[in-house]
Design an enzyme around this catalytic site. Structure first.
Site, mmCIF file in Angstrom:
data_model
loop_
_atom_site.group_PDB
_atom_site.id
_atom_site.type_symbol
_atom_site.label_atom_id
_atom_site.label_comp_id
_atom_site.label_asym_id
_atom_site.label_seq_id
_atom_site.Cartn_x
_atom_site.Cartn_y
_atom_site.Cartn_z
ATOM 1 N N GLU A 187 -45.721 4.725 -8.318
ATOM 2 C CA GLU A 187 -45.137 3.377 -8.236
ATOM 3 C C GLU A 187 -43.651 3.567 -7.987
ATOM 4 O O GLU A 187 -42.903 3.895 -8.908
ATOM 5 C CB GLU A 187 -45.355 2.626 -9.560
ATOM 6 C CG GLU A 187 -46.807 2.382 -9.931
ATOM 7 C CD GLU A 187 -47.462 1.298 -9.097
ATOM 8 O OE1 GLU A 187 -46.795 0.730 -8.203
ATOM 9 O OE2 GLU A 187 -48.649 1.035 -9.327
ATOM 10 N N CYS A 221 -38.065 -3.073 -9.588
ATOM 11 C CA CYS A 221 -38.624 -2.622 -8.311
ATOM 12 C C CYS A 221 -39.105 -3.808 -7.484
ATOM 13 O O CYS A 221 -38.996 -3.815 -6.266
ATOM 14 C CB CYS A 221 -39.772 -1.654 -8.565
ATOM 15 S SG CYS A 221 -41.012 -2.305 -9.693
HETATM 16 P P1 NAP Z 1 -35.923 8.053 -11.484
HETATM 17 O O1 NAP Z 1 -34.559 8.610 -11.508
HETATM 18 O O2 NAP Z 1 -36.842 8.495 -10.417
HETATM 19 O O3 NAP Z 1 -36.559 8.365 -12.909
HETATM 20 C C1 NAP Z 1 -37.879 7.969 -13.243
HETATM 21 C C2 NAP Z 1 -38.493 9.047 -14.119
HETATM 22 O O4 NAP Z 1 -38.685 10.227 -13.327
HETATM 23 C C3 NAP Z 1 -37.621 9.465 -15.298
HETATM 24 O O5 NAP Z 1 -38.442 9.796 -16.373
HETATM 25 C C4 NAP Z 1 -36.915 10.698 -14.759
HETATM 26 O O6 NAP Z 1 -36.495 11.574 -15.771
HETATM 27 C C5 NAP Z 1 -38.017 11.334 -13.924
HETATM 28 N N1 NAP Z 1 -37.563 12.172 -12.838
HETATM 29 C C6 NAP Z 1 -36.455 12.052 -12.075
HETATM 30 N N2 NAP Z 1 -36.426 13.011 -11.137
HETATM 31 C C7 NAP Z 1 -37.540 13.763 -11.317
HETATM 32 C C8 NAP Z 1 -38.065 14.902 -10.662
HETATM 33 N N3 NAP Z 1 -37.460 15.472 -9.621
HETATM 34 N N4 NAP Z 1 -39.229 15.426 -11.109
HETATM 35 C C9 NAP Z 1 -39.864 14.874 -12.156
HETATM 36 N N5 NAP Z 1 -39.423 13.789 -12.814
HETATM 37 C C10 NAP Z 1 -38.266 13.225 -12.397
HETATM 38 O O7 NAP Z 1 -35.900 6.474 -11.404
HETATM 39 P P2 NAP Z 1 -35.097 5.477 -12.348
HETATM 40 O O8 NAP Z 1 -33.691 5.446 -11.884
HETATM 41 O O9 NAP Z 1 -35.340 5.759 -13.773
HETATM 42 O O10 NAP Z 1 -35.846 4.107 -12.033
HETATM 43 C C11 NAP Z 1 -35.509 3.323 -10.953
HETATM 44 C C12 NAP Z 1 -36.487 3.467 -9.819
HETATM 45 O O11 NAP Z 1 -37.809 3.237 -10.273
HETATM 46 C C13 NAP Z 1 -36.235 2.433 -8.754
HETATM 47 O O12 NAP Z 1 -36.375 3.011 -7.496
HETATM 48 C C14 NAP Z 1 -37.324 1.414 -9.002
HETATM 49 O O13 NAP Z 1 -37.642 0.628 -7.900
HETATM 50 C C15 NAP Z 1 -38.450 2.284 -9.424
HETATM 51 N N6 NAP Z 1 -39.461 1.516 -10.143
HETATM 52 C C16 NAP Z 1 -40.665 1.279 -9.541
HETATM 53 C C17 NAP Z 1 -41.618 0.496 -10.185
HETATM 54 C C18 NAP Z 1 -42.954 0.205 -9.543
HETATM 55 O O14 NAP Z 1 -43.844 -0.253 -10.237
HETATM 56 N N7 NAP Z 1 -43.151 0.449 -8.263
HETATM 57 C C19 NAP Z 1 -41.342 -0.027 -11.433
HETATM 58 C C20 NAP Z 1 -40.106 0.229 -12.013
HETATM 59 C C21 NAP Z 1 -39.172 1.014 -11.355
HETATM 60 P P3 NAP Z 1 -34.958 11.597 -16.276
HETATM 61 O O15 NAP Z 1 -34.636 10.268 -16.815
HETATM 62 O O16 NAP Z 1 -34.969 12.665 -17.313
HETATM 63 O O17 NAP Z 1 -34.149 11.947 -15.063
#
Ligand code: NAP
Length: 414
Positions: A187, A221
């Site tokens: 997602e 998102c």
């Molecule tokens: P993020 O930086 O990708 O982090 C999400 C999760 O992934 C966190 O637990 C993060 O850990 C982990 N993570 C980051 N890089 C990783 C990697 N290379 N390998 C494994 N795990 C990794 O995203 P965010 O800033 O928290 O959230 C915002 C994004 O989420 C936006 O793009 C938003 O649109 C999207 N989102 C999508 C939905 C949907 O349902 N489609 C819903 C909500 C949010 P750490 O915190 O330890 O870095």
């Protein structure tokens, strides 16, 4: 024994801790308190939904036995095993619950790697599920950084993974899981269009559009991010929309009167600032906002930018803050073309009272959801997920509970 009786998951445990939850989420990531309350209630509803329906959703599905030369034939849904959930901070309870409620009800166990800035909420969830009656170890929170995800994912005891978050994080997890031939659900981000046609109720479209943009301080998102407006009503809509954006109460998220709080991180605010600056440097106009108020916290003023073109980063990248881009189009074909012209395909919104137009939007918007005269949101009753670079797989509804199941074919001869 039916799965539903093994997993006594209900929403009452969450409701019990309502006050604690709300303050915890708001403290950790800045969500306005009133919206935190709504998030807790939504989690409780989803848990109740699956507690009531899981058994039916997972019942054996009979097939035409004669057609396959069997005396009996059916599909049986069985759990995959341990599912790793990598989750984001923006809806710290809801993102996890919408995975955990169906996945655990199906008999899987969960390992949660939550975002690093919401550890209290992560630990709270483990505790809440234990109190709800799950056996010890059914759902564990791992307080690890993203660098440790690979080791967990490659462990042979982990069967599958789900990630909600950014594209780079999704790519990384999907690549590792692909190498291990493990199922994933992704997602990812979105840049949802919010289309306004001449027959729309402009006041209502402005009111809903503003909330769809600024909910969760603009960090959703499925937020409406690109407002695509028919030229016949462009000026009237832009005026109504900007007026409402100007009136929003920006302030301390613990104050129940606050409508827009700070962004969760300094980086988040820097990213939003950069996108607006890029648009302005290429000729876009700031109608309102466009800066950070002079106060502690990562605040960004509710902002409307007009004259955005497809060459600007604001069009093609996800704006994760309270900033709306306005786009003028001359007909429905142009509206649809513009709506589909990004790499994302999460939600979409179209406002029209013309039935022919509605049907065209439903057919042609390339997204995981189409909301007519409303704003994209998620309900336990409906599937949720994206297409294109917004991800794959579905959460919620009957589809969500089957994502982490083995649909086992059973064929019984004479
Ligand atoms: P993020 O930086 O990708 O982090 C999400 C999760 O992934 C966190 O637990 C993060 O850990 C982990 N993570 C980051 N890089 C990783 C990697 N290379 N390998 C494994 N795990 C990794 O995203 P965010 O800033 O928290 O959230 C915002 C994004 O989420 C936006 O793009 C938003 O649109 C999207 N989102 C999508 C939905 C949907 O349902 N489609 C819903 C909500 C949010 P750490 O915190 O330890 O870095």
């Amino acid at each position: 024994m039916p799965i539903a009786t093994i997993s006594p998951l209900t929403g009452e445990t969450l409701q019990e801790f309502k006050e604690l939850d709300r303050r915890m989420m708001t403290t950790e990531m800045g969500k306005p308190l009133a919206q935190a309350r709504a998030e807790v209630a939504k989690c409780a509803t989803a848990m109740r939904f699956y507690a009531d329906r899981a058994e039916r959703f997972l019942a054996d599905e009979p097939a035409d036995a004669a057609a396959v030369g069997a005396s009996r034939a059916y599909a049986r849904y069985q759990p995959l095993g341990v599912v790793l959930a990598v989750m984001p901070w923006n809806f710290p309870l809801w993102q996890v619950v919408r995975f955990a409620a169906p996945a655990l009800m199906a008999g899987n166990t969960g390992l949660l790697k939550h975002a690093s800035n919401v550890p209290q909420t992560a630990l709270y969830l483990e505790d809440a599920l234990r109190r709800a009656g799950f056996p010890e170890g059914c759902f564990l929170t791992l307080l690890i950084g993203s660098g440790a995800v690979e080791t967990v994912l490659r462990d042979r005891r982990v069967a599958a993974a789900t990630l909600t978050g950014s594209e780079p994080a999704g790519q990384s997890v999907a690549q590792i899981a692909g190498g291990e031939i493990k199922k994933t659900v992704l997602e990812l981000g979105g840049s949802d269009p919010f289309i306004v046609m001449p027959s729309a109720d402009l006041d209502r479209a402005a009111e809903v559009g503003v909330f769809a943009r600024v909910q969760n301080n603009g960090q959703s998102c499925i937020a409406a991010k690109r407002f695509i407006v028919h030229t016949d009503v462009y000026d009237a809509y832009a005026e109504r929309f900007a007026e409402r954006m100007r009136r929003l109460v920006v302030g301390d998220p613990m104050d129940t009167a606050t409508e827009v709080g700070p962004l969760a991180t300094r980086q988040g605010r820097d990213d939003v600032t950069g996108l607006v600056e890029d648009a302005v440097s290429q000729g876009a106009t700031v109608v309102c906002g466009g800066n950070s108020p002079d106060r502690p916290g990562w605040f960004y003023q509710p902002t409307v930018v007009a004259g955005v073109t497809q060459a600007m980063r604001m069009f093609s990248e996800e704006v994760f803050g309270p900033v709306a881009g306005l786009y003028r189009v001359s007909d429905i074909a142009e509206a649809i073309e513009m709506a589909n012209a990004t790499s994302f395909g999460l939600g979409s919104n179209a406002w029209t009272n013309n039935e022919t137009e509605r049907q065209r939007f439903i057919r042609d918007l390339d997204a995981g959801a189409v909301f007519i005269n409303g704003m994209t949101t998620s309900y336990p009753q409906l599937p949720f997920g994206g297409v294109k670079r917004s991800g794959y797989g579905r959460e919620l509804s009957a589809q969500g509970i089957r994502e982490f199941c083995n649909a086992k074919t059973v064929w019984i001869g004479a």
